[in-house]
Design a protein around this motif. Structure first.
Motif, mmCIF file in Angstrom:
data_model
loop_
_atom_site.group_PDB
_atom_site.id
_atom_site.type_symbol
_atom_site.label_atom_id
_atom_site.label_comp_id
_atom_site.label_asym_id
_atom_site.label_seq_id
_atom_site.Cartn_x
_atom_site.Cartn_y
_atom_site.Cartn_z
ATOM 1 N N ALA A 81 7.952 -24.535 -15.909
ATOM 2 C CA ALA A 81 7.095 -24.058 -17.166
ATOM 3 C C ALA A 81 7.233 -22.737 -17.790
ATOM 4 O O ALA A 81 6.793 -22.397 -18.983
ATOM 5 C CB ALA A 81 5.690 -24.277 -16.670
ATOM 6 N N MET A 82 7.958 -21.755 -17.138
ATOM 7 C CA MET A 82 8.194 -20.389 -17.481
ATOM 8 C C MET A 82 9.527 -20.218 -17.717
ATOM 9 O O MET A 82 10.635 -20.571 -17.240
ATOM 10 C CB MET A 82 7.762 -19.480 -16.498
ATOM 11 C CG MET A 82 6.160 -19.636 -16.278
ATOM 12 S SD MET A 82 5.589 -18.464 -14.974
ATOM 13 C CE MET A 82 6.035 -16.955 -15.389
ATOM 14 N N GLY A 83 9.895 -19.065 -18.506
ATOM 15 C CA GLY A 83 11.314 -18.592 -18.649
ATOM 16 C C GLY A 83 11.246 -18.220 -20.042
ATOM 17 O O GLY A 83 10.577 -18.507 -21.204
ATOM 18 N N GLU A 84 12.508 -17.419 -20.346
ATOM 19 C CA GLU A 84 12.887 -16.828 -21.776
ATOM 20 C C GLU A 84 11.776 -16.416 -22.442
ATOM 21 O O GLU A 84 11.326 -17.026 -23.600
ATOM 22 C CB GLU A 84 13.625 -17.777 -22.398
ATOM 23 C CG GLU A 84 15.056 -18.160 -21.685
ATOM 24 C CD GLU A 84 15.862 -17.009 -21.757
ATOM 25 O OE1 GLU A 84 16.045 -16.386 -22.806
ATOM 26 O OE2 GLU A 84 16.525 -16.653 -20.534
ATOM 27 N N GLN A 131 7.020 -12.921 -12.753
ATOM 28 C CA GLN A 131 8.061 -12.029 -13.284
ATOM 29 C C GLN A 131 8.873 -12.935 -14.327
ATOM 30 O O GLN A 131 9.617 -13.695 -13.997
ATOM 31 C CB GLN A 131 8.824 -11.165 -12.351
ATOM 32 C CG GLN A 131 7.868 -10.484 -11.447
ATOM 33 C CD GLN A 131 6.848 -9.515 -12.171
ATOM 34 O OE1 GLN A 131 7.184 -8.634 -13.024
ATOM 35 N NE2 GLN A 131 5.547 -9.684 -12.048
ATOM 36 N N ALA A 132 9.057 -12.196 -15.306
ATOM 37 C CA ALA A 132 10.148 -12.866 -16.406
ATOM 38 C C ALA A 132 11.524 -12.124 -16.086
ATOM 39 O O ALA A 132 12.598 -13.131 -16.308
ATOM 40 C CB ALA A 132 9.856 -12.405 -17.918
ATOM 41 N N SER A 133 11.732 -10.969 -15.513
ATOM 42 C CA SER A 133 12.924 -10.347 -15.415
ATOM 43 C C SER A 133 13.496 -10.884 -13.880
ATOM 44 O O SER A 133 12.720 -10.699 -12.773
ATOM 45 C CB SER A 133 12.843 -8.780 -15.407
ATOM 46 O OG SER A 133 13.949 -8.204 -14.724
ATOM 47 N N PRO A 134 14.590 -11.318 -13.632
ATOM 48 C CA PRO A 134 15.350 -11.552 -12.453
ATOM 49 C C PRO A 134 15.203 -10.516 -11.593
ATOM 50 O O PRO A 134 14.869 -10.516 -10.350
ATOM 51 C CB PRO A 134 16.769 -12.170 -13.024
ATOM 52 C CG PRO A 134 16.635 -12.644 -13.997
ATOM 53 C CD PRO A 134 15.771 -11.767 -14.756
#
Length: 190
Positions: A81-84, A131-134
Motif C-alpha cells: 500500500a505504500m511507496g513512491e 519510512q519512504a526512503s530505503p
C-alpha cells in the motif's frame, strides 16, 4: 549396527536442533537487508517474520512469536500500500493500532528482558516500515535488529542470533553503499 539404526541414531541426534523455519528465517533476514528496493525489502522481511514466528513458537518464546506476526502484517501492508510518495491516510492509524496490539501482546506474554527486547525491536521496525526512503528504513531496521539480537541471545535462538548477525552485516553494507552513492561525485557531461 545396521544402516537403519545408524540413520535413526543420527536423526535423533540432529533433528531436535534443526528448525527449518529458523533456517529459512535466517536466510530471508539476510536477503531483506541487501534488497535494492523498498517493496522487496518489505516482502522479504514479511516472509522472514512468518518463519521466525513459527521458530519462536517452537522455542516457547511467545512474545517473539506475537511480535513476528504483527511484523509480517505490517510489512505486507507497507509493501503493498505504500511507496513512491504514496501513503494512504489509513496507514498511520493501522500501524498505530498494530503497535498498541504489539504492546498489549508484549505485556500479555511478558517474560522479562526477552519480552522487552522483542517489544522495542517491534516498535523500531514499525517506524522503519513507515519510512519512504530505503536508507532511513535500513537505519531503523538496524536498531530493531540490534534489539532482536539481544532477544535471541536471551531465549537461546541460534538461528535468530545468526540471522541477526547476518542482517546487521547486510544492513551495514547497504547503509555504507547508500552513503557512498549519495556522496559520489557526479561525472561532468561531455
Amino acid at each position: 549396527m545396521t544402516a537403519a539404526d545408524l540413520g535413526s541414531l543420527l536423526s535423533n541426534a540432529v533433528l531436535p536442533h534443526l528448525d527449518i523455519f529458523g533456517a529459512l528465517g535466517l536466510c530471508l533476514g539476510f536477503t531483506s537487508g541487501i534488497m535494492p528496493r523498498r517493496d522487496l525489502i518489505l516482502a522479504a522481511a514479511a516472509a522472514c517474520s512468518v518463519c521466525f514466528a513459527l521458530h519462536y513458537g517452537h522455542l516457547g518464546a511467545y512474545t517473539g512469536t506475537a511480535m513476528c506476526v504483527v511484523s509480517a502484517m505490517q510489512s505486507l501492508v507497507a509493501a503493498l500500500a505504500m511507496g513512491e510518495g504514496r501513503r494512504p491516510a489509513w496507514i498511520v492509524p493501522l500501524f498505530a493500532g498494530s503497535s498498541l496490539l504489539a504492546a498489549g501482546l508484549t505485556l500479555a506474554t511478558w517474560n522479562g528482558w526477552p519480552s522487552a527486547c522483542a517489544g522495542i525491536g517491534a516498535l523500531l521496525a514499525t517506524l522503519a516500515r513507515l519510512q519512504a526512503s530505503p536508507q532511513a528504513m535500513r537505519r531503523l531496521f538496524f536498531a530493531a535488529s540490534s534489539c532482536w539480537a539481544a532477544h535471541n541471545l536471551l531465549v537461546g535462538s541460534v538461528f535468530g542470533l545468526t540471522g541477526d548477525c547476518l542482517t546487521l552485516s547486510a544492513l551495514a553494507f547497504a547503509l555504507m553503499r547508500g552513503a557512498r552513492l549519495r556522496t559520489a561525485p557526479v561525472p561532468a557531461a561531455a
